[in-house]
Write a protein that holds these residues in place. Sequence first.
Motif, PDB file in Angstrom:
ATOM      1  N   ASN A   1      21.022 -64.111 -35.539  1.00 21.06           N
ATOM      2  CA  ASN A   1      20.612 -65.203 -36.418  1.00 21.06           C
ATOM      3  C   ASN A   1      19.445 -65.982 -35.826  1.00 21.06           C
ATOM      4  OD1 ASN A   1      22.626 -64.494 -38.183  1.00 21.06           O
ATOM      5  ND2 ASN A   1      24.038 -66.074 -37.511  1.00 21.06           N
TER       6      ASN A   1
ATOM      7  N   LYS B   1      15.790 -66.433 -37.560  1.00 25.97           N
ATOM      8  CA  LYS B   1      15.225 -67.758 -37.842  1.00 25.97           C
ATOM      9  C   LYS B   1      13.843 -67.908 -37.209  1.00 25.97           C
ATOM     10  CE  LYS B   1      19.168 -70.657 -38.813  1.00 25.97           C
ATOM     11  NZ  LYS B   1      19.873 -71.901 -38.530  1.00 25.97           N
TER      12      LYS B   1
ATOM     13  N   ALA C   1      16.353 -62.865 -44.801  1.00 28.62           N
ATOM     14  CA  ALA C   1      17.147 -63.897 -44.133  1.00 28.62           C
ATOM     15  C   ALA C   1      18.174 -64.485 -45.083  1.00 28.62           C
ATOM     16  CB  ALA C   1      16.241 -64.986 -43.588  1.00 28.62           C
TER      17      ALA C   1
ATOM     18  N   LYS D   1      20.996 -61.944 -45.665  1.00 29.49           N
ATOM     19  CA  LYS D   1      21.889 -61.835 -44.507  1.00 29.49           C
ATOM     20  C   LYS D   1      22.628 -63.141 -44.229  1.00 29.49           C
ATOM     21  CE  LYS D   1      20.429 -57.702 -43.302  1.00 29.49           C
ATOM     22  NZ  LYS D   1      21.296 -56.544 -43.382  1.00 29.49           N
TER      23      LYS D   1
ATOM     24  N   VAL E   1      21.458 -65.942 -43.208  1.00 34.27           N
ATOM     25  CA  VAL E   1      20.952 -66.684 -42.054  1.00 34.27           C
ATOM     26  C   VAL E   1      20.464 -68.051 -42.526  1.00 34.27           C
ATOM     27  CG1 VAL E   1      19.216 -66.711 -40.222  1.00 34.27           C
ATOM     28  CG2 VAL E   1      20.363 -64.590 -40.812  1.00 34.27           C
TER      29      VAL E   1
END
Length: 89
Positions: free
Chosen positions: A21, A25, A61, A64, A66
């Motif tokens: 993660n 990011k 992202a 997933k 995140v």
Amino acid sequence: MANHKSAEKRHRQSLKANARNKAMKTRVRNAVKAVRTAVSEGNADQASVALTQATSILDTAAQKKVIHWRNAGRKVSRLSQAVNQLRSA
């Protein structure tokens, strides 16, 4: 520290997920920064290429989990708006 075998495994898994993660990011921040830099320099071609890459990274992202999907959509929208303003100017 965990005392049970399952808790130890869970801890290992959480460390791996945390690393994944964090990396994602960082990729998101770098992609957004690339678009904003290109826009501030006034380079429309580079901005549109960076926007395409940033959109892909942001969508991944969000997929997933995140970042929140609305957060990703908002970022894509604002970046697209900035690039479009640059093109029209």
